[in-house]
Design a protein around this motif. Structure first.
Motif, short mmCIF file in Angstrom:
data_model
loop_
_atom_site.label_atom_id
_atom_site.label_comp_id
_atom_site.label_asym_id
_atom_site.label_seq_id
_atom_site.Cartn_x
_atom_site.Cartn_y
_atom_site.Cartn_z
N GLY A 59 0.81 -1.21 0.00
CA GLY A 59 0.00 0.00 0.00
C GLY A 59 0.84 1.26 0.00
N GLU A 60 1.95 1.24 0.73
CA GLU A 60 2.84 2.40 0.79
C GLU A 60 3.63 2.56 -0.50
N VAL A 61 4.02 1.44 -1.10
CA VAL A 61 4.77 1.48 -2.36
C VAL A 61 3.94 2.13 -3.46
N HIS A 62 2.68 1.72 -3.59
CA HIS A 62 1.81 2.29 -4.61
C HIS A 62 1.40 3.73 -4.29
N ARG A 63 1.42 4.07 -3.03
CA ARG A 63 1.14 5.46 -2.63
C ARG A 63 2.31 6.38 -2.95
N ASP A 64 3.53 5.89 -2.70
CA ASP A 64 4.72 6.74 -2.78
C ASP A 64 5.44 6.66 -4.12
N GLY A 65 5.05 5.73 -4.99
CA GLY A 65 5.69 5.64 -6.31
C GLY A 65 7.06 4.98 -6.30
N ASP A 66 7.32 4.11 -5.33
CA ASP A 66 8.60 3.41 -5.28
C ASP A 66 8.70 2.38 -6.41
N TRP A 67 9.91 2.18 -6.91
CA TRP A 67 10.13 1.18 -7.95
C TRP A 67 10.21 -0.20 -7.33
N HIS A 68 9.46 -1.15 -7.90
CA HIS A 68 9.41 -2.52 -7.43
C HIS A 68 9.31 -3.45 -8.64
N ARG A 69 9.12 -4.74 -8.42
CA ARG A 69 9.16 -5.70 -9.54
C ARG A 69 7.87 -6.51 -9.63
N SER A 70 7.57 -6.94 -10.86
CA SER A 70 6.40 -7.79 -11.09
C SER A 70 6.69 -8.72 -12.27
N VAL A 71 5.78 -9.67 -12.47
CA VAL A 71 5.87 -10.57 -13.63
C VAL A 71 4.58 -10.45 -14.44
N HIS A 72 4.71 -10.56 -15.76
CA HIS A 72 3.58 -10.61 -16.68
C HIS A 72 3.71 -11.87 -17.51
N ILE A 73 2.69 -12.70 -17.51
CA ILE A 73 2.71 -13.93 -18.31
C ILE A 73 1.61 -13.84 -19.35
N TRP A 74 2.01 -13.80 -20.61
CA TRP A 74 1.05 -13.73 -21.73
C TRP A 74 0.91 -15.12 -22.35
N LEU A 75 -0.34 -15.60 -22.42
CA LEU A 75 -0.66 -16.87 -23.08
C LEU A 75 -1.28 -16.57 -24.43
N ARG A 145 -0.34 5.66 -13.38
CA ARG A 145 -0.95 6.42 -12.29
C ARG A 145 -2.45 6.41 -12.46
N GLY A 146 -3.15 6.55 -11.36
CA GLY A 146 -4.60 6.58 -11.42
C GLY A 146 -5.19 6.68 -10.04
N GLU A 147 -6.49 6.38 -9.95
CA GLU A 147 -7.19 6.48 -8.68
C GLU A 147 -8.28 5.42 -8.63
N THR A 148 -8.44 4.79 -7.46
CA THR A 148 -9.49 3.82 -7.23
C THR A 148 -10.20 4.19 -5.93
N LYS A 149 -11.12 3.34 -5.49
CA LYS A 149 -11.81 3.59 -4.23
C LYS A 149 -10.86 3.53 -3.04
N LEU A 150 -9.67 2.94 -3.26
CA LEU A 150 -8.66 2.88 -2.20
C LEU A 150 -7.77 4.11 -2.17
N GLY A 151 -7.95 5.00 -3.16
CA GLY A 151 -7.15 6.22 -3.23
C GLY A 151 -6.31 6.27 -4.48
N ARG A 152 -5.46 7.29 -4.58
CA ARG A 152 -4.59 7.45 -5.73
C ARG A 152 -3.45 6.44 -5.67
N PHE A 153 -2.95 6.02 -6.85
CA PHE A 153 -1.80 5.14 -6.90
C PHE A 153 -0.79 5.66 -7.91
N ASP A 154 0.47 5.40 -7.62
CA ASP A 154 1.59 5.77 -8.48
C ASP A 154 2.46 4.52 -8.58
N CYS A 155 2.25 3.74 -9.63
CA CYS A 155 2.84 2.41 -9.73
C CYS A 155 4.02 2.42 -10.71
N ASN A 156 5.22 2.22 -10.19
CA ASN A 156 6.44 2.16 -10.98
C ASN A 156 7.05 0.76 -10.85
#
Length: 232
Positions: A59-75, A145-156
């Motif tokens: 929650g703090e990462v998406h709030r503060d815009g910290d850089w983190h890692r993810s995976v995307h799997i396309w079938l 970046r965007g906003e949901t019912k949980l608040g604004r997010f800054d996803c890097n």
């Protein structure tokens, strides 16, 4: 507001929320990384994001815009992509059409471990780590970046992108998949042209993808569809 309780994790104490049963756990720990030198191109082969040696709650990462890692799997189907409709409870881009399966790389786990776990949790598929390892396209830095019912997010994110043929049974009957409760609303195959056109037009029904992401995915799809590799 959802009730919450304290939960212990290795060397840390973080706040875990009941949102965990509604699409995500806002208290799960992400490792943080330095921003990329170039935000509009993939990392060079063999180059890893630079760790800051710090972990932080989702929650703090998406709030503060910290850089983190993810995976995307396309079938990939026959000139089509399997896409999932995200849960309305997601903290980023709820109810939009997205990559076949995806997830954040939490602290103390690897990209490949996460990829294996996410396709199983979200789609009910058991795909071996060897198959996924061979399907890794590269690591792409992406921001949203965007906003949901949980608040604004800054996803890097540094997104590790995997592209592979969908299992033949899934191509024939995508409705037979066992979808992750609370994470995936539905799945369907979209024609490639429709997906890329939606991204180019910023269609609000789809999670947006930047030009360099689309370019790398298109290159991987062209290679995959030009080979004689059978479906899994």
């Amino acid at each position: 507001r959802a009730a919450a309780f304290r939960a212990l994790v290795p060397s840390r104490s973080v706040l875990i929320s009941q949102d965990a049963v509604l699409g995500q756990d806002l208290g799960e720990l992400f490792e943080l990384f330095a921003p990329p030198e170039h935000r509009d191109m993939s990392l060079s082969p063999g180059v890893e994001p630079q760790s800051l040696g710090v972990c932080k709650a989702r929650g703090e990462v998406h709030r503060d815009g910290d850089w983190h890692r993810s995976v995307h799997i396309w079938l990939v189907g026959s000139q089509s992509l399997l896409m999932q409709r995200r849960s309305p409870h997601k903290d980023t881009f709820p109810s939009r059409w997205d990559v076949s399966a995806a997830g954040h790389i939490t602290a103390y786990t690897t990209s490949l471990e996460t990829a294996v776990k996410e396709v199983q949790e979200e789609l009910g598929l058991d795909i071996s780590s060897d198959v996924l390892q061979r399907s890794l396209v590269g690591t792409l830095p992406c921001s949203a970046r965007g906003e949901t019912k949980l608040g604004r997010f800054d996803c890097n994110e540094y997104q590790d992108v995997y592209v592979l043929h969908a299992p033949a049974a899934v191509v024939q009957a995508p409705d037979s998949l066992t979808l992750g409760a609370g994470e995936v609303e539905s799945v369907r195959f979209f024609p490639l042209e429709e997906v890329f056109r939606a991204w180019e037009l910023d269609d609000p029904l789809f999670v947006p993808r930047p030009p360099h992401y689309r370019s790398e995915l298109k290159r991987a799809l062209d290679f995959l569809t030009s080979t004689s590799c059978p479906h899994l």
